[in-house]
Design a protein around this motif. Sequence first.
Motif, short mmCIF file in Angstrom:
data_model
loop_
_atom_site.label_atom_id
_atom_site.label_comp_id
_atom_site.label_asym_id
_atom_site.label_seq_id
_atom_site.Cartn_x
_atom_site.Cartn_y
_atom_site.Cartn_z
N PRO A 14 -6.75 15.93 -31.53
CA PRO A 14 -8.21 16.13 -31.47
C PRO A 14 -8.80 16.22 -32.88
CG PRO A 14 -7.14 17.51 -29.85
CD PRO A 14 -6.04 16.91 -30.68
N ARG A 66 -20.04 9.21 -32.93
CA ARG A 66 -18.60 9.32 -33.21
C ARG A 66 -17.93 7.94 -33.27
NH1 ARG A 66 -15.30 11.61 -29.61
NH2 ARG A 66 -16.59 11.08 -27.78
N SER A 84 -13.65 11.73 -34.78
CA SER A 84 -13.84 13.01 -34.08
C SER A 84 -13.40 12.90 -32.63
CB SER A 84 -15.31 13.43 -34.17
OG SER A 84 -15.72 13.55 -35.51
N LYS A 86 -11.80 13.35 -29.01
CA LYS A 86 -11.67 14.49 -28.11
C LYS A 86 -10.66 14.15 -27.01
CE LYS A 86 -16.61 15.47 -28.70
NZ LYS A 86 -17.90 15.66 -27.99
N ASP A 89 -11.58 11.58 -24.50
CA ASP A 89 -11.60 10.17 -24.89
C ASP A 89 -10.31 9.46 -24.47
OD1 ASP A 89 -13.15 11.19 -27.95
OD2 ASP A 89 -14.13 10.23 -26.23
#
Length: 111
Positions: A14, A66, A84, A86, A89
């Motif tokens: 992450p 992002r 970035s 997460k 994603d």
Amino acid sequence: QVQLVESGGGLVQPGGSLRLSCAASGIISSIYAIGWYRQAPGKQRELVALIRSGGGTNYADSVKGRFTISRDNAKNTVYLQMNSLKPEDTAVYYCNLMNNWGQGTQVTVSS
């Protein structure tokens, strides 16, 4: 015959970054819009980002700020820079051109 080949996926923590590539052959991709889609397990495939022939772009709300989609017409390739990242994603990412799909590339965001 249009062929699309995605690459660049992998496992990332992450907050990390990845750049996906979609190489097109059999077509002059610069004159078409190309989209990046993703499909997570148990979910429908969704549009992540789109780039038009003139360079205009659209993004899903979940990735705005992002992710960046871009294209290199000389290489017949479209990129998706993902920053970035997460855990949400995590998905298989596909590119699409004129209803042609690549085989996808797995992106996993996990610590």
